[in-house]
Design a protein around this motif. Structure first.
Motif, short mmCIF file in Angstrom:
data_model
loop_
_atom_site.label_atom_id
_atom_site.label_comp_id
_atom_site.label_asym_id
_atom_site.label_seq_id
_atom_site.Cartn_x
_atom_site.Cartn_y
_atom_site.Cartn_z
N THR A 1 0.79 -1.23 0.00
CA THR A 1 0.00 0.00 0.00
C THR A 1 0.82 1.28 0.00
N ILE A 2 2.12 1.21 0.22
CA ILE A 2 2.93 2.43 0.23
C ILE A 2 3.31 2.85 -1.19
N ARG A 3 3.92 4.04 -1.29
CA ARG A 3 4.39 4.52 -2.60
C ARG A 3 5.50 3.62 -3.11
N GLY A 4 5.67 3.60 -4.42
CA GLY A 4 6.75 2.84 -5.00
C GLY A 4 6.31 1.54 -5.63
N ILE A 5 7.31 0.71 -5.95
CA ILE A 5 7.11 -0.55 -6.68
C ILE A 5 7.48 -1.69 -5.74
N PRO A 6 6.50 -2.47 -5.27
CA PRO A 6 6.83 -3.54 -4.33
C PRO A 6 7.52 -4.72 -5.01
N GLN A 7 8.48 -5.30 -4.29
CA GLN A 7 9.18 -6.50 -4.76
C GLN A 7 9.10 -7.57 -3.68
N LEU A 8 8.71 -8.78 -4.10
CA LEU A 8 8.59 -9.93 -3.21
C LEU A 8 9.64 -10.96 -3.59
N TYR A 9 10.30 -11.53 -2.61
CA TYR A 9 11.34 -12.53 -2.83
C TYR A 9 10.70 -13.93 -2.82
N TYR A 10 11.05 -14.73 -3.83
CA TYR A 10 10.40 -16.03 -3.99
C TYR A 10 10.41 -16.83 -2.69
N GLY A 11 9.31 -17.48 -2.40
CA GLY A 11 9.21 -18.34 -1.24
C GLY A 11 8.70 -17.66 0.01
N THR A 52 0.09 10.65 -0.49
CA THR A 52 0.16 10.01 0.82
C THR A 52 0.01 11.06 1.92
N THR A 53 -0.81 10.74 2.90
CA THR A 53 -0.83 11.49 4.16
C THR A 53 -0.60 10.49 5.27
N GLN A 54 0.43 10.73 6.10
CA GLN A 54 0.71 9.82 7.20
C GLN A 54 0.56 10.53 8.54
N TYR A 55 0.21 9.75 9.54
CA TYR A 55 -0.01 10.27 10.88
C TYR A 55 1.02 9.65 11.84
N ILE A 56 1.54 10.49 12.75
CA ILE A 56 2.54 10.03 13.70
C ILE A 56 1.97 8.84 14.49
N PRO A 57 2.70 7.73 14.55
CA PRO A 57 2.18 6.56 15.27
C PRO A 57 1.91 6.87 16.74
N GLU A 58 0.79 6.32 17.23
CA GLU A 58 0.45 6.39 18.64
C GLU A 58 0.20 4.98 19.14
N ASN A 59 0.80 4.65 20.30
CA ASN A 59 0.68 3.30 20.85
C ASN A 59 1.14 2.25 19.84
N ASP A 60 2.10 2.63 19.02
CA ASP A 60 2.68 1.78 17.97
C ASP A 60 1.66 1.38 16.91
N VAL A 61 0.67 2.23 16.71
CA VAL A 61 -0.30 2.07 15.62
C VAL A 61 0.01 3.13 14.58
#
Length: 613
Positions: free
Chosen positions: A460-470, A536-545
């Motif tokens: 869900t973040i900006r950019g191009i996601p890459q997944l490593y096989y397995g 993107t708009t991001q919010y400072i994490p609270e309680n690690d959320v």
């Protein structure tokens, strides 16, 4: 009469044998008409070939270059305006014809120059072909290469090949991937550890243990039938010690010599450090990566053009959609910029991502095309995309934090995105949790809950996601046990495997749980335009959320990642600037509708991908 005929035939055979021995190689082996790179520089190799002069009817020879090695000629042809054709290159000595060699300009595919490379709408699946699947056991061993298959040896050849990838394209597609990045497939004739193929011995030839050049082209075709893309792992910085030229270099300075071997200091920061000593910068750029990988000299115009033409040849021949460039920031930075620009001039919509393995966003951003940071030093790499190694660093640590603090926990991910302003094109950046050189993410986190949080983020973040096989089946691997352990065989890729994870019925319940969450996120992502190119708009994490929004004019997505082990309650009024008056959302992971009232509860170690309705 019979004796006479036999004698003439024998003499003719000897003449032919002599001619064939005179020229061992012409590279590129063929070219195309209608190329922007129309000044084609042929590298001709053969014993004392420099004693001869080339002639061509109908095509202008612009220049003939000789080097200190008489076994090489570099012939520059003007192919501008030439139609597809076959022609003869005649080699003369003292005005007398000695022999000729056939050459061909092929016809380009329609719209080849306008091909569209991979972009932020894609998800890239990274494969090590030797460890993925053995689709053709007949090529496990080959007479032309030294190392043979030994699956019992962690660092040996295991037999995976191109046919194995083709056999399981349906699996890769079902996962949600839209592109494949395979580690290099060109021939690597080292006697040991040749399976990674980064020490190449012939850059115009697919390693016969993977298949043939035609097989590689067929892989590209099969991907394109599925509207998927093929990304080649290209190495500009070095070749292997067994490369055929190493026995007879075109010029002494074709590679960096000290004389002989000198190792890089690996300090890539010297490339932009205004205070760096000359000797440190020299050893970074010119030093060999390891003793089995001679460092190529991109300051040598002949070597640089050879690399440019080889790269363009593979794009055109195999109909490629992109390059991932190994050790990009170890190259001579002016030379690699010329290499990159030449490719992008030929294919303006192509994409190239460079491996810039650094741990500072400013230093990584320096290498992206049109960087304002690099412009201070009057430098432009022309490289469209770079790899977000600082995000990788954060992902490797964040989800282990049990007691979040000012700078530990989800704040590490948040702070990574604070520095997005440094990049000239933040959507064109490769994001990943691991690759073939790093610790396996499932080794770091022995929990599907943490894996879900990481995939939620990458999807869900900006950019191009890459997944490593397995990873999508929970595969582990400990780098401390050697690179071979993080490059394990995919279960089911070999006929003798008793466990086959390519099919749902062959996977364990745990493997299916990993696969299902991965497939759900990345198949949804295929049509999620707010994720491809939204803001993107991001919010400072609270309680690690950690909460952030991805949005464009047509779609708004709210992402909630709870890294705490405890259930948390969010006051939704805090997010009103993005939620506006929204009352409900579709939650992608559970396929359920969620009411958006005053508060939102989320379980410990859980995430939501909320498509606002």
């Amino acid at each position: 009469m019979k004796k006479s005929t036999f004698l003439i035939t024998a003499i003719f055979a000897l003449i032919l044998q002599s001619v064939n021995a005179q020229i061992e190689r012409i590279e590129p082996p063929f070219w195309w008409s209608g190329m922007q790179h129309s000044e084609l520089e042929l590298m001709v190799y053969g014993e004392n070939i420099a004693e001869l002069s080339p002639k061509i009817d109908g095509i202008e020879i612009l220049e003939v270059k000789k080097t200190e090695n008489p076994n090489y000629l570099f012939i520059t042809l003007d192919t501008q305006g030439q139609e597809p054709q076959k022609f003869k290159i005649v080699f003369e000595k003292n005005g007398k014809r000695k022999f000729s060699k056939n050459y061909e300009l092929k016809e380009r595919r329609p719209e080849s120059a306008q091909r569209k490379g991979f972009d932020s709408s894609d998800m890239i699946y990274l494969i090590m072909p030797d460890r993925f699947a053995n689709g053709d056991t007949s090529n496990d061993n080959h007479k032309d290469v030294v190392e043979k298959v030994n699956r019992d040896h962690q660092g040996g050849r295991h037999g995976g090949d191109i046919q194995g990838i083709i056999d399981y394209l349906d699996y890769i597609e079902s996962l949600g991937a839209t592109a494949i990045w395979s580690t290099p497939m060109n021939e690597d004739n080292d006697s040991t550890y040749s399976y990674h193929t980064y020490a190449q011995s012939d850059v115009y030839k697919i390693d016969p243990r993977y298949g043939t050049n035609e097989d590689y082209k067929r892989l590209s075709q099969e991907l394109h039938k599925r509207s998927m893309k093929l990304i080649m792992d290209y190495v500009v910085n070095h070749w292997g010690i067994t490369h055929w030229m190493m026995d007879d270099l075109p010029t002494y300075d074709w590679i960096h010599q000290f004389p002989g071997y000198g190792q890089t200091n690996y300090r890539m920061s010297t490339q932009m450090d205004p205070n760096a000593s000359e000797i440190d910068a020299y050893y970074c750029m010119d030093g060999w990566f390891v003793s089995t990988m001679p460092d190529l000299n991109q300051k040598n115009p002949l070597a640089l053009n050879y690399l440019i033409q080889n790269a363009i040849w593979w794009i055109e021949y195999a109909d490629l959609d992109g390059f991932r460039v190994d050790t990009y920031s170890y190259n001579d930075k002016q030379g690699v910029a010329k290499w990159t620009k030449s490719i992008m001039d030929e294919y303006p919509n192509f994409n190239i991502v460079g491996e810039v393995w650094m741990h500072d966003q400013a230093q990584i951003a320096y290498w992206q095309k049109d960087s304002k940071i690099a412009a201070i030093q009057d430098y432009n790499s022309h490289l469209p995309s770079v790899m977000d190694f600082t995000l990788h660093d954060a992902l490797s640590a964040t989800f282990q934090v049990e007691e979040p603090s000012w700078d530990k926990g989800m704040i590490q991910v948040y702070e990574n995105f604070v520095n997005d302003f440094l990049y000239p094109d933040i959507d064109n950046i490769l994001v990943f949790a691991e690759n073939h050189d790093t610790q396996r993410i499932n080794q770091i986190y022995n929990s599907i809950e943490d894996y879900k949080l990481i995939m939620t983020l990458l999807g869900t973040i900006r950019g191009i996601p890459q997944l490593y096989y397995g990873s999508e089946i929970g595969m582990k691997g400990d780098k401390a046990k050697g690179d071979g352990d993080i490059r394990r065989d995919f279960p089911g890729g070999w006929e003798t495997d008793t466990h086959n994870a390519f099919f749902a019925q062959g996977r364990t319940a745990t493997e299916n749980a990993y696969f299902d969450v991965t497939s759900k996120i990345f198949n949804w992502r295929k049509t999620a335009t707010a994720i491809h190119n939204g803001k993107t708009t991001q919010y400072i994490p609270e309680n690690d959320v950690y909460v952030y929004f991805r949005y464009n004019d047509n779609q708004t997505v709210m992402v909630v990642i709870n890294n705490s082990k405890e259930e948390q309650t969010l006051e939704l009024g805090r997010f009103k600037e993005n939620l506006q008056d929204a009352k409900s959302a579709k939650e992608i992971l559970s396929s359920s509708e969620i009411s958006l009232g005053e508060t939102l509860n989320i379980a410990g170690k859980a995430s939501y991908i909320l498509e606002i309705l």
